[in-house]
Write an enzyme that holds these catalytic residues in place. Sequence first.
Site, mmCIF file in Angstrom:
data_model
loop_
_atom_site.group_PDB
_atom_site.id
_atom_site.type_symbol
_atom_site.label_atom_id
_atom_site.label_comp_id
_atom_site.label_asym_id
_atom_site.label_seq_id
_atom_site.Cartn_x
_atom_site.Cartn_y
_atom_site.Cartn_z
ATOM 1 N N HIS A 377 0.779 -1.231 0.000
ATOM 2 C CA HIS A 377 0.000 0.000 0.000
ATOM 3 C C HIS A 377 0.815 1.287 0.000
ATOM 4 O O HIS A 377 0.268 2.370 -0.273
ATOM 5 C CB HIS A 377 -0.923 0.015 1.220
ATOM 6 N N TYR A 491 -13.179 5.485 10.568
ATOM 7 C CA TYR A 491 -12.414 6.016 9.440
ATOM 8 C C TYR A 491 -13.004 5.479 8.145
ATOM 9 O O TYR A 491 -13.214 4.280 7.999
ATOM 10 C CB TYR A 491 -10.955 5.583 9.578
ATOM 11 N N SER A 493 -12.051 5.782 4.070
ATOM 12 C CA SER A 493 -11.057 6.277 3.129
ATOM 13 C C SER A 493 -11.730 6.961 1.943
ATOM 14 O O SER A 493 -12.750 6.498 1.431
ATOM 15 C CB SER A 493 -10.197 5.113 2.629
ATOM 16 N N THR A 504 -5.086 10.182 -0.110
ATOM 17 C CA THR A 504 -6.417 9.937 0.450
ATOM 18 C C THR A 504 -6.727 10.991 1.504
ATOM 19 O O THR A 504 -5.836 11.668 2.004
ATOM 20 C CB THR A 504 -6.513 8.542 1.107
#
Length: 659
Positions: A377, A491, A493, A504
């Site tokens: 990632h 959260y 994204s 992001t």
Amino acid sequence: MFVLIRNEFQKILTSRGGITLTQQLARSTVSYDSSEYQYLQISKVPTLHFQASLPRLPIPKLEDTCRRYLNAQKPLLNDKELQYTASCISKFLANEGQSLQKQLIHNNDENPHTSYISELWFDMYLRDRKPLPINYNPYIIFTSESDPRYDAQLVKATNLVVSSLRFFKSLRNGVLEPEVFHMKPEKSDTELFRNITRLIPSRFSWYGAYLFKAFPLDMSQYKNIFNTTRIPKLEKDVIFHDPSAKHLVVLRKGHFYAFDVLDEDSICNPRKIAACLKAILEDDRPPNKHPVGVLTTLERDQWAQARLHLIETGNQEILKKIDSAIFILALDDEIIDTDNNKVLRTYLHADGTNRWFDKSFSLIVSKDTYSGINFEHSWGDGVAMLRYIQDVKADISKKPRFHPNEVTELAKENVNIEKLQFSLDAKSENIIKQQKAKYHEWINQICLDYIIYENFGKNQYKKFGVSPDAMMQLAFQLAFYTLENRVVSTYESCSTAAYKHGRTEAIRPCTLETKEICIAMSRTQTELSKSDLKRMIFNCSKAHNVLTKEAVMGQGFDRHLFALKKISENLNSTKSVIFQDPAYDALNYNILSTSTLSSPVIFAGGFGPVVSDGYGISYQIRDKQLATVVTSYKNSHNATKYIQALEYAFKSIHDVLRT
């Protein structure tokens, strides 16, 4: 239920002539030197045509960020805590916040080629010492093919490799269609749009697209999809990229193989690639007793030390071969069959012996019909991988380049495969042995479950006039509240790819509106009517839409505060009062971490919990279905119980909306 979806998907496509089409294609011929084979797309508009004129990610006003931050804290804090947090924010605004904001603006002005968050975000990922699988690497599983013969491991793997190379070559040569968000596709997704915008100089091209209500997206991450690996180093990893490499690395039974898939600059013909894969699949060596790939599941400093020892014992060239490969293809031998939980676990973590989690992405093809990716990632986000997935999946489904009836002819092909054999001493063997056991213990602590809710979907949400994403996020809150009688930091994204080098932003979907409706709907008896509850749901949707719009436009608060915090730390000054407040750390301890990548070509996807006592929630909002995969650690939360509560939440929300 995932299996039922797959089967129905196959029936629909087959009934539309899928088998007839592929049989016709099997009889077709093509020149492998032609551009028709060598490129997946040949765009009139160069791939990076809009890149130079993309708007820069805005730095929000400090006052707006502090206001949004305080609003996010309101549902999470009691009155006393909220009063203290508000005082911290006021002090920050009046004092060091102003100087930090000025420094951030200065840094941004000094680096007009990028965004204020880009370097800081790369640094955040690369400094984190946690292992990559589960903690960071997401997975995506593709839908199956309409003709089951094309899901056979050798055929599927060959077609995925060929189409991936066609995407790779189109990208590298600048003829891949630019990524553009079309607000009015009937006007902008047209030949007129392409003919006009390609003639506009790059430094002005974004403005030309804007006149069509089209928004080009940042493509700076795309170069790292291929030939890229995250290499472990002490304290901070590095991203390694070698665009000159022409080979593929294949993993099977923990063994490594390499062969060239480019001849000079041309993609090798499908039969040559298939013949190499067939030879690997027929290699009768038993599973590797010392699979080096499991070392990529280590904590990063430990892996850095183990890798350094591998280099010192003569394995530098093998590691370079792996690191520089265009991508990794993992061929799994284990039969998954219809065990849906096993399918998801295979692509999330597996047992680590046939994986290399450091690679930008690994293409994984199972023994029985499943295929997908697991990707690292730090180099990029889901938007880039989704584009790759959609283009490649469309290519192998509409025009596969290798066909089942060609398998018998592969004996005529000459193969040149290199077996990559690590030289391991007792120390390396012992590290591998210990990590295999440790990783096995770790993955056994993961609880994973899923739901496909058939009674509602995007179409019905829109019919009721509410945001589908807002309703999913409300359901996640309601499910948690049902189980624990509280709301927690959440959260979601959100991509900021509309801006140059955007990464992001966080949407904070736990709002006062969601808390209010959760409390109301969780009571066994309520004085509120269903019409009152419906009004509250609409308020929740409106609040979520505002947050989403702000985040997409680069006006969230999370990344801005993160950047200010990093500047404060780099100046070696006293920690700012706003960051000393325990509420700041609590907000960034995401009990519910959620993300969505919805596409007809995605069968399922997901990731692990980001904190030890949290949930990792991935979801798809389909036209007539809601699909969610949830992960947790067994010693803190139970994903199955959460899924049960989520089903209750879906039903409760939909019951109110129907009134």
